[in-house]
Motif scaffolding. Structure first.
Motif, short mmCIF file in Angstrom:
data_model
loop_
_atom_site.label_atom_id
_atom_site.label_comp_id
_atom_site.label_asym_id
_atom_site.label_seq_id
_atom_site.Cartn_x
_atom_site.Cartn_y
_atom_site.Cartn_z
N GLU A 1 3.21 2.07 -16.49
CA GLU A 1 3.48 1.38 -15.22
C GLU A 1 4.97 1.20 -14.97
O GLU A 1 5.46 1.42 -13.86
CB GLU A 1 2.79 0.00 -15.21
CG GLU A 1 1.28 0.05 -15.12
CD GLU A 1 0.63 0.06 -16.49
OE1 GLU A 1 1.28 0.53 -17.45
OE2 GLU A 1 -0.52 -0.38 -16.61
N ASN B 1 0.43 -0.52 2.49
CA ASN B 1 -0.65 -1.33 1.92
C ASN B 1 -0.45 -1.56 0.42
O ASN B 1 -0.76 -2.63 -0.12
CB ASN B 1 -2.01 -0.66 2.17
CG ASN B 1 -2.40 -0.73 3.64
OD1 ASN B 1 -1.99 -1.65 4.35
ND2 ASN B 1 -3.18 0.23 4.10
N PHE B 2 0.04 -0.51 -0.25
CA PHE B 2 0.33 -0.64 -1.68
C PHE B 2 1.35 -1.75 -1.92
O PHE B 2 1.18 -2.60 -2.81
CB PHE B 2 0.86 0.69 -2.22
CG PHE B 2 1.59 0.58 -3.53
CD1 PHE B 2 0.89 0.51 -4.72
CD2 PHE B 2 2.98 0.52 -3.58
CE1 PHE B 2 1.56 0.40 -5.93
CE2 PHE B 2 3.66 0.41 -4.78
CZ PHE B 2 2.94 0.35 -5.97
N ASP C 1 -0.21 -5.26 -1.64
CA ASP C 1 -1.21 -5.68 -2.61
C ASP C 1 -0.74 -5.62 -4.06
O ASP C 1 -1.24 -6.35 -4.92
CB ASP C 1 -2.47 -4.80 -2.49
CG ASP C 1 -3.15 -4.96 -1.13
OD1 ASP C 1 -2.93 -6.01 -0.49
OD2 ASP C 1 -3.88 -4.04 -0.71
N TYR C 2 0.20 -4.74 -4.35
CA TYR C 2 0.57 -4.47 -5.75
C TYR C 2 1.49 -5.56 -6.29
O TYR C 2 2.42 -6.01 -5.62
CB TYR C 2 1.25 -3.10 -5.84
CG TYR C 2 1.68 -2.71 -7.24
CD1 TYR C 2 0.74 -2.33 -8.18
CD2 TYR C 2 3.03 -2.73 -7.61
CE1 TYR C 2 1.13 -1.96 -9.47
CE2 TYR C 2 3.43 -2.36 -8.89
CZ TYR C 2 2.48 -1.98 -9.82
OH TYR C 2 2.86 -1.62 -11.08
N ALA D 1 2.49 5.97 -5.87
CA ALA D 1 2.00 4.64 -5.49
C ALA D 1 0.49 4.53 -5.75
O ALA D 1 0.01 3.48 -6.22
CB ALA D 1 2.30 4.38 -4.02
N GLU D 2 -0.26 5.60 -5.47
CA GLU D 2 -1.71 5.58 -5.70
C GLU D 2 -2.03 5.45 -7.18
O GLU D 2 -2.93 4.71 -7.58
CB GLU D 2 -2.34 6.84 -5.13
CG GLU D 2 -2.41 6.86 -3.61
CD GLU D 2 -2.95 8.17 -3.05
OE1 GLU D 2 -3.09 9.13 -3.84
OE2 GLU D 2 -3.22 8.23 -1.83
N TYR E 1 -1.37 1.96 -8.21
CA TYR E 1 -2.38 1.03 -7.68
C TYR E 1 -3.66 1.10 -8.51
O TYR E 1 -4.30 0.08 -8.78
CB TYR E 1 -2.67 1.36 -6.22
CG TYR E 1 -3.41 0.25 -5.50
CD1 TYR E 1 -2.99 -1.07 -5.59
CD2 TYR E 1 -4.55 0.52 -4.73
CE1 TYR E 1 -3.66 -2.09 -4.95
CE2 TYR E 1 -5.22 -0.49 -4.07
CZ TYR E 1 -4.78 -1.79 -4.18
OH TYR E 1 -5.45 -2.81 -3.55
N PHE F 1 -3.09 -0.71 -11.64
CA PHE F 1 -3.09 -2.14 -11.32
C PHE F 1 -4.53 -2.67 -11.20
O PHE F 1 -4.86 -3.72 -11.76
CB PHE F 1 -2.33 -2.36 -10.01
CG PHE F 1 -2.45 -3.74 -9.44
CD1 PHE F 1 -1.85 -4.83 -10.06
CD2 PHE F 1 -3.19 -3.96 -8.27
CE1 PHE F 1 -1.96 -6.11 -9.52
CE2 PHE F 1 -3.31 -5.23 -7.74
CZ PHE F 1 -2.69 -6.30 -8.37
N LYS G 1 -11.30 4.98 -4.91
CA LYS G 1 -10.14 5.81 -5.25
C LYS G 1 -10.57 7.15 -5.84
O LYS G 1 -11.60 7.26 -6.47
CB LYS G 1 -9.22 5.07 -6.24
CG LYS G 1 -8.59 3.82 -5.66
CD LYS G 1 -7.67 4.17 -4.52
CE LYS G 1 -7.05 2.93 -3.88
NZ LYS G 1 -6.21 3.28 -2.73
#
Length: 623
Positions: free
Chosen positions: A478, A504-505, A508-509, A575-576, A579, A582, A623
């Protein structure tokens, strides 16, 4: 830009209430008073040109790269940005600007770095006498040492107290008067002559004199540290007198022949050479330094026109000394005494010099025990030996095999291998290493395969040690992805398009590196009001405490992308992945919490946790 309210609080308050480190405080204090001049110096000095004076740089796209000078590495991770005028090492994590580089490389405080860089930039500082903690103490020690050097030199050359010492130098050592002046040699009589002079005439305090290592306490009184000795001033490569070496006049005295200034703020035995200040120009011109053991070796060499010599203090060369010498020349010749101690010191020095990629040779001396003696008796012979210097590994192979009768017995071969394999195995250049392993193979009449196996056994312990260190320093997946994502954003020509894909990431992240999160939120806000901004423009109005994080990611080497679309896709994929990691971490955390709450938690609280758990599970399924 954020600044400490330095003009409103005393330095003592800053240290106690804000826990500011003295080195940082020194810099902040100067910044508050000399901000325009600090900026002027920073603007006038090109960081690439400055760092190139110390280490070799290679062009890497829009930046420059090098092996980091602050930790050992074989793969370059030290990056310099001409655009931003910053540097950062991705191996040890250090970074900054021209000032921080000078402070780290020269082991100095900010005030001293400021003065050095001001001289380079041709800027006359307005506030040279501001008290700056450790820096002012160092300056005071330099001033005391300068006065002490003049005092000792006066006693040797002009005063009756130094008459015997002067006769010893002129008659027994055959040193010319002009050489005595060149090296500012001096004499310290027994008693407290220097201490009295510094206190009564120059008004220095007891504490000042003790801090400089020039006096020793004796009850309530104080006496000179050096008693009845010849004095050799010790300079750093910036021509500051950092300490002294004192030699007895009579070798039969039941005391140490040489003593050095004890460790002070400015003098550290393993960081300097005798004679480097006067030899550095010649070393640079010849690209060649000759390392000797003693002060008289260097002085006698100088009188014979051999001006690229320095003396190691004692016989233990240190990595810091090797690093210092590597700034001035790429070739080093070892000219140590021919006794057992000198030869052992030679062998210990080889790996240290090898790690700095220096070309090492040996001056093979005959006709005396040390350079001083040979130069006095047969200078022509010594100069011939200089021209016929022997590559160090050839010399070591020859010296080792000379110890044993021929033909070599299996035991003799084992001893030679045990002594030489660690040295040959440490050779940095693989071609050179192969050459000497082949020579050793022929000498011992054994296969190179057998030597390689023995070498592998020797290196196993070091490999394990490196692996342990590597595991300790390794970042999590990470953390590495966060660095990479922020680098993609900061180095992008289209941060607005990246933000539209990862908005959006960002909402929320939860970032592991809070500084990175603050930087990206700052940049996102900036881009909203400046749609045409580049990633690097995010530095505008960035709080100063976030600059190191910005610099680290701005300098991170990135792969080449075909076009901006591919660049944006890479940011989206990163980013995906972050996420997903996460979400998995949240599911794991909630699962463990639910198990605990099922034992003693309330049903209402448990229901909330289970709903949250289901939410993250459903997100993962999408996902």
């Amino acid at each position: 830009m954020w600044r400490f309210p330095l003009l409103l609080k005393s330095k003592a308050n800053l240290l106690s209430r804000r826990k500011v480190k003295p080195k940082l405080l020194s810099r902040l204090w100067y910044n508050s008073l000399n901000m325009d001049q600090v900026s002027e110096i920073r603007d006038k000095i090109d960081i690439v040109g400055l760092i190139q004076e110390y280490i070799t740089l290679k062009k890497a796209g829009r930046n420059f790269k090098a092996n980091c000078p602050f930790h050992g590495e074989k793969t370059p991770s030290f990056v310099i940005s001409p655009e931003r005028q910053i540097w950062h090492c991705f191996g040890c994590g250090k970074g900054g600007d021209v000032f921080t580089f000078m402070m780290e490389y020269e082991h100095i405080e900010f005030a001293e770095a400021l003065r050095i860089l001001a001289d380079k930039a041709g800027v006359v500082l307005k506030n040279r006498n501001i008290d700056s903690g450790l820096s002012s103490k160092k300056e005071k020690i330099y001033a005391l040492n300068h006065l002490a050097s003049e005092f000792y030199h006066f006693l040797l050359t002009k005063h009756e107290l130094g008459k015997n010492a002067l006769e010893y130098l002129l008659n027994e050592r055959k040193i010319k008067p002009q050489t005595i002046n060149t090296y500012m040699l001096g004499f310290s009589p027994r008693g407290s002559a220097l201490v009295t002079y510094l206190q009564k005439k120059k008004h220095y305090t007891r504490e000042d004199i003790l801090d400089a290592g020039l006096g020793s306490p004796r009850g309530h009184d104080m006496v000179d540290f050096f008693q009845g000795r010849l004095i050799f001033p010790l300079y750093d490569h910036r021509d500051n007198i950092i300490g002294f070496s004192g030699r007895v006049l009579n070798n039969s005295d039941k005391t140490s022949k040489y003593i050095n200034t004890r460790e002070t703020l400015v003098y550290h035995k393993g960081l300097t050479f005798f004679g480097l200040n006067s030899a550095k120009k010649s070393i640079k011109e010849k690209d060649w330094a000759i390392i000797m053991e003693g002060e008289f070796d260097v002085i006698s060499s100088f009188e014979e026109g051999i001006t690229n010599t320095v003396a190691v203090k004692g016989t233990a060369l240190t990595p810091d000394q090797a690093a210092l010498l590597s700034r001035f020349g790429r070739k080093v010749s070892l000219c140590f005494d021919s006794d057992a101690a000198g030869q052992e010191a030679l062998k210990r020095s080889v790996p240290i010099l090898e790690k700095k990629n220096l070309q090492v040779s040996v001056i093979v001396m005959e006709g005396g025990k040390d350079p001083d003696e040979i130069l006095k008796n047969s200078p022509g012979q010594f100069k011939k030996a200089l021209k016929e210097d022997v590559p160090v590994y050839d010399y070591l192979l020859s010296k080792e095999t000379e110890k044993y009768p021929k033909p070599l017995s299996p035991f003799s071969k084992q001893k030679i291998g045990d002594d030489l394999l660690p040295l040959f195995g440490g050779i940095e250049n693989e071609i050179v290493k192969e050459h000497y392993l082949q020579l050793l193979s022929k000498t011992l009449d054994t296969s190179i395969v057998a030597l390689q196996k023995a070498l592998d056994k020797l290196s196993k312990r070091e490999v394990v040690k490196r692996e342990v260190v590597s595991v300790k320093e390794q970042k999590s997946r990470e953390e590495r992805l966060e660095t990479y994502l922020l680098a993609l954003v900061l180095q992008s020509n289209s941060p607005k398009d990246i933000f539209s894909e990862i908005d959006n990431f960002i909402k929320d992240y939860t970032w592991q590196n809070i500084s990175f999160q603050k930087v990206i939120l700052h940049l996102q806000k900036y881009v909203e009001s400046h749609p045409e901004a580049l990633g690097k423009d995010g530095l505008i109005a960035l709080p100063e405490e976030l600059t190191p994080s910005f610099d680290e990611c701005f300098l991170l080497p990135l792969p080449q992308f075909e076009n901006e679309v591919k660049w944006i896709d890479e940011a989206k994929k990163t980013a995906e992945e972050l996420y997903i990691l996460f979400i998995k971490e949240q599911i794991k955390r909630l699962g463990e919490t639910i198990k605990e709450k099922e034992k003693d938690g309330s049903s209402e609280e448990l229901a909330k946790l289970q709903a949250e758990f289901s939410h993250f599970v459903s997100l993962l399924g999408k996902k």
